[in-house]
Design an enzyme around this catalytic site. Structure first.
Site, mmCIF file in Angstrom:
data_model
loop_
_atom_site.group_PDB
_atom_site.id
_atom_site.type_symbol
_atom_site.label_atom_id
_atom_site.label_comp_id
_atom_site.label_asym_id
_atom_site.label_seq_id
_atom_site.Cartn_x
_atom_site.Cartn_y
_atom_site.Cartn_z
ATOM 1 N N LYS A 13 2.301 -2.846 -5.165
ATOM 2 C CA LYS A 13 1.655 -3.384 -3.963
ATOM 3 C C LYS A 13 0.388 -2.626 -3.609
ATOM 4 O O LYS A 13 -0.619 -3.219 -3.280
ATOM 5 C CB LYS A 13 2.568 -3.254 -2.734
ATOM 6 C CG LYS A 13 3.764 -4.109 -2.706
ATOM 7 C CD LYS A 13 4.424 -4.060 -1.326
ATOM 8 C CE LYS A 13 4.769 -2.683 -0.811
ATOM 9 N NZ LYS A 13 5.826 -1.981 -1.551
ATOM 10 N N ARG A 88 8.775 -3.739 6.840
ATOM 11 C CA ARG A 88 9.904 -3.446 5.948
ATOM 12 C C ARG A 88 11.203 -3.998 6.503
ATOM 13 O O ARG A 88 12.193 -4.092 5.789
ATOM 14 C CB ARG A 88 10.051 -1.929 5.772
ATOM 15 C CG ARG A 88 8.941 -1.306 4.957
ATOM 16 C CD ARG A 88 9.343 0.088 4.497
ATOM 17 N NE ARG A 88 8.463 0.560 3.454
ATOM 18 C CZ ARG A 88 7.403 1.338 3.661
ATOM 19 N NH1 ARG A 88 7.106 1.719 4.888
ATOM 20 N NH2 ARG A 88 6.654 1.729 2.667
ATOM 21 N N ARG A 127 9.857 9.710 -14.736
ATOM 22 C CA ARG A 127 8.728 10.490 -14.243
ATOM 23 C C ARG A 127 9.125 11.966 -14.148
ATOM 24 O O ARG A 127 10.196 12.294 -13.631
ATOM 25 C CB ARG A 127 8.320 9.976 -12.862
ATOM 26 C CG ARG A 127 6.941 10.430 -12.425
ATOM 27 C CD ARG A 127 6.559 9.748 -11.135
ATOM 28 N NE ARG A 127 7.145 10.492 -10.013
ATOM 29 C CZ ARG A 127 6.436 10.941 -8.983
ATOM 30 N NH1 ARG A 127 5.155 10.689 -8.909
ATOM 31 N NH2 ARG A 127 7.012 11.599 -8.013
ATOM 32 N N ARG A 156 12.185 15.390 -10.438
ATOM 33 C CA ARG A 156 12.579 15.531 -9.032
ATOM 34 C C ARG A 156 13.842 14.742 -8.765
ATOM 35 O O ARG A 156 14.090 13.732 -9.413
ATOM 36 C CB ARG A 156 11.460 15.000 -8.123
ATOM 37 C CG ARG A 156 10.263 15.900 -8.084
ATOM 38 C CD ARG A 156 9.460 15.601 -6.830
ATOM 39 N NE ARG A 156 8.277 16.435 -6.798
ATOM 40 C CZ ARG A 156 7.041 15.976 -6.618
ATOM 41 N NH1 ARG A 156 6.849 14.690 -6.441
ATOM 42 N NH2 ARG A 156 6.021 16.796 -6.588
ATOM 43 N N ARG A 167 17.110 3.821 -3.634
ATOM 44 C CA ARG A 167 15.885 3.373 -2.954
ATOM 45 C C ARG A 167 15.768 1.860 -3.058
ATOM 46 O O ARG A 167 15.376 1.186 -2.108
ATOM 47 C CB ARG A 167 14.645 4.014 -3.595
ATOM 48 C CG ARG A 167 14.331 5.394 -3.049
ATOM 49 C CD ARG A 167 13.498 6.192 -4.004
ATOM 50 N NE ARG A 167 12.116 5.721 -4.100
ATOM 51 C CZ ARG A 167 11.271 6.107 -5.058
ATOM 52 N NH1 ARG A 167 11.674 6.937 -5.992
ATOM 53 N NH2 ARG A 167 10.046 5.661 -5.081
#
Ligand SMILES: [Zn+2]
Length: 214
Positions: A13, A88, A127, A156, A167
Site C-alpha cells: 500500500k 483499519r 527478513r 526479529r 499480524r
C-alpha cells in the site's frame, strides 16, 4: 479526490500510495507521518496526542482524525489526498466519513490491495536485520555477516512466521468488517489484485480510480 487505501501488511500500500500520489498530483497522507509532524510542530492536536503517548496509551481515533482534518484543510490537500493506514477498523471508517462530511467532502474510493496469505507470508518472512547498522536483508540466514558493517544478522521476533501469522490475523479480524461496512454503505470499494509487477498493480489501481470519474 479522496482515496483510502486498505490492505494487509506486506500488500505494498505504501509504495503504491506514493506512486499514485505522484500520478494524481495529490499528497499521500499516512497516519504515522502526520502524527509525527503534529508532535514535532506542537499543534493543539499534536499536544493532545503527546499527552496520551506520554502515559503509554494509544492515541484515540478522535485525536488522529483531528490531525487528519488539519492536514486535509491545508492547501496541499485542496485537490485531494491518498489516505494510508487511516482506516483499519469500522469506527475509524465511520469517524472519517463523518469528519469529511463536515468538510463537505467524501471518500471517493476505497482501494483494497489484495494479496493471498501465502504470498504475504513470503513477502514478510525471511527478513533479517543487522544488529549493528539495522540494514534489512531478504533471503539471508540469521548469523550471516552484514555486508556493510560486518555485524551479525538476526531475525526479529516480529518477523518470525508465527508473529507474521498473528499480524495477518489481527488485520483480518479488524479490516474484513470494514469491507463489509463499505459494501453495506454502498461505498465505492475496489478490490485490486496486488500481485505481480509494481507497474501492473499501479495500472490496475489507476483503472479503478478512473472508472466512474468520467
Ligand atoms: Zn550492518
Amino acid at each position: 479526490m479522496i482515496l483510502v487505501l486498505l490492505g494487509p501488511p506486506g500488500a505494498g500500500k505504501g509504495t503504491q500510495g506514493e506512486i499514485l500520489a505522484e500520478r494524481l498530483g495529490i499528497p499521500k497522507i499516512a497516519t504515522g507521518d502526520v502524527l509525527r509532524a503534529a508532535l514535532r510542530d506542537g499543534t493543539e492536536q499534536g499536544l493532545a496526542a503527546k499527552a496520551y503517548m506520554d502515559r503509554g496509551d494509544l492515541v484515540p481515533d478522535a485525536v488522529i482524525l483531528g490531525i487528519m482534518k488539519d492536514v486535509l484543510l491545508s492547501p496541499a490537500a485542496e485537490k485531494g489526498a491518498i489516505l494510508d493506514g487511516v482506516v483499519r477498523t469500522v469506527p475509524q471508517a465511520e469517524g472519517l466519513t463523518i469528519m469529511l462530511a463536515e468538510l463537505g467532502r467524501k471518500v471517493d474510493r476505497f482501494l483494497l490491495f489484495d494479496v493471498p496469505e501465502e504470498e504475504l507470508m513470503q513477502r514478510l518472512g525471511g527478513r533479517v536485520v543487522c544488529q549493528g547498522c539495522q540494514t534489512p536483508y531478504k533471503g539471508l540466514e540469521p548469523g550471516t555477516r552484514c555486508e556493510k558493517c560486518g555485524e551479525t544478522l538476526v531475525r526479529r521476533k516480529d518477523d518470525e512466521p508465527e508473529a507474521i501469522r498473528n499480524r495477518l490475523k489481527v488485520y483480518e479480524a479488524q479490516t474484513a468488517p470494514v469491507v463489509e461496512w463499505a459494501k453495506e454503505k454502498k461505498m465505492n470499494l475496489h478490490k485490486i489484485d496486488a500481485t505481480g509487477e509494481l507497474n501492473e498493480i499501479t495500472e490496475r489501481a489507476m483503472k479503478a480510480i478512473e472508472e466512474h470519474t468520467k
